[in-house]
Write an enzyme that holds these catalytic residues in place. Structure first.
Site, short mmCIF file in Angstrom:
data_model
loop_
_atom_site.label_atom_id
_atom_site.label_comp_id
_atom_site.label_asym_id
_atom_site.label_seq_id
_atom_site.Cartn_x
_atom_site.Cartn_y
_atom_site.Cartn_z
N LYS A 165 0.69 -1.24 0.47
CA LYS A 165 0.02 0.04 0.28
C LYS A 165 1.06 1.45 -0.03
O LYS A 165 1.88 1.42 1.19
CB LYS A 165 -1.25 -0.63 1.34
CG LYS A 165 -1.72 0.87 1.10
CD LYS A 165 -2.80 0.71 1.91
CE LYS A 165 -4.25 0.92 2.44
NZ LYS A 165 -4.76 1.28 3.42
O1 G3P Z 1 -7.99 1.78 5.06
C1 G3P Z 1 -7.77 3.76 4.50
C2 G3P Z 1 -9.37 4.05 5.10
O2 G3P Z 1 -10.61 2.60 4.76
C3 G3P Z 1 -9.31 4.22 6.25
O3 G3P Z 1 -10.84 4.49 7.01
O4 G3P Z 1 -12.09 5.36 8.38
O5 G3P Z 1 -9.76 6.41 9.15
O6 G3P Z 1 -11.48 7.07 6.94
P1 G3P Z 1 -11.12 5.65 8.07
#
Ligand code: G3P
Length: 217
Positions: free
Chosen positions: A87
């Site tokens: 990633k």
């Molecule tokens: O893995 C990346 C992403 O899904 C992060 O989500 O909820 O922290 O915006 P969030």
């Protein structure tokens, strides 16, 4: 649409896996830190455990931000297990590194994507997945699912092979709207996946069926 779980928590991964619908896992540095994992060896060991639990791609994020750092970290991560997808953040050095990984048969997930232009660059560099963060777009008062629709439309028009991985999912409705928008993958927290099960009429209907079934015993 494939279902990935967005967590580094082993119990949650196991629970989603037990449902029989899990296609992969995504993690990020915040999710890994939340599990209290510290140091390179512990991080690598944790990724290995996740890879052995799930029969599908497992995104492991690089921590460096220069081309050399990203490539050297990504090469090490890719050696952990065949399920690892490196990633990489959507930055200039990240795009250069994704192209290098593409040329060297290492799978990548381009993360922190918030615009169609960024998604085009990720596809041009040959990223395996592109991760638009739709929940964070919603947080800033824009419609995150609209971005998913736009990227899917561009990728279809151009024939790009990069898979659209809808990330930063916050609700079951996000999952439904991403499926309608044509996302290839949705990476979700466990509560959003389990939320898809819920409907009050299902509960009421089952209650009645069980009541009537009891009269037949
Ligand atoms: O893995 C990346 C992403 O899904 C992060 O989500 O909820 O922290 O915006 P969030």
């Amino acid at each position: 649409m494939k279902f990935f779980i967005d967590t580094a928590n082993l119990d949650q991964i196991r629970e989603a896996q037990d449902l029989g619908i899990l296609d992969g896992v995504t993690t990020n540095p915040s999710l890994m830190a939340k599990e209290g994992i510290k140091g390179r060896d512990a991080i690598f060991e944790h990724y290995k455990t996740i890879c052995e639990m799930v029969d599908g791609p497992v995104s492991a994020e690089v921590l460096g931000t220069t081309f050399d750092e990203i490539v050297s970290e990504g090469k090490e991560l890719a050696k952990i297990h065949e399920h690892i997808v490196v990633k990489v953040p959507m930055i200039k050095e990240g795009i250069k590194a994704i192209k290098w990984f593409t040329d060297n048969d290492i799978k990548t997930n381009c993360t922190l994507v918030f615009s169609a232009g960024q998604a085009i660059l990720a596809a041009k560099a040959g990223a395996t997945f592109v991760s638009p963060f739709l929940g964070r777009i919603d947080d800033s008062n824009w419609d995150g699912v609209q971005l998913i629709e736009e990227i899917v439309g561009i990728y279809n028009a151009q024939g790009y092979m990069t898979e659209v991985l809808a990330a930063s999912i916050r609700t079951p409705l996000h999952i439904v709207r991403c499926a309608a928008a044509g996302a290839d993958v949705c990476t979700c927290p466990l509560p959003s996946i389990l939320g898809l099960l819920k409907h009050p009429l299902t509960d009421l209907g089952l209650q009645q069926f069980l009541k009537d079934a009891a009269t037949m015993k």
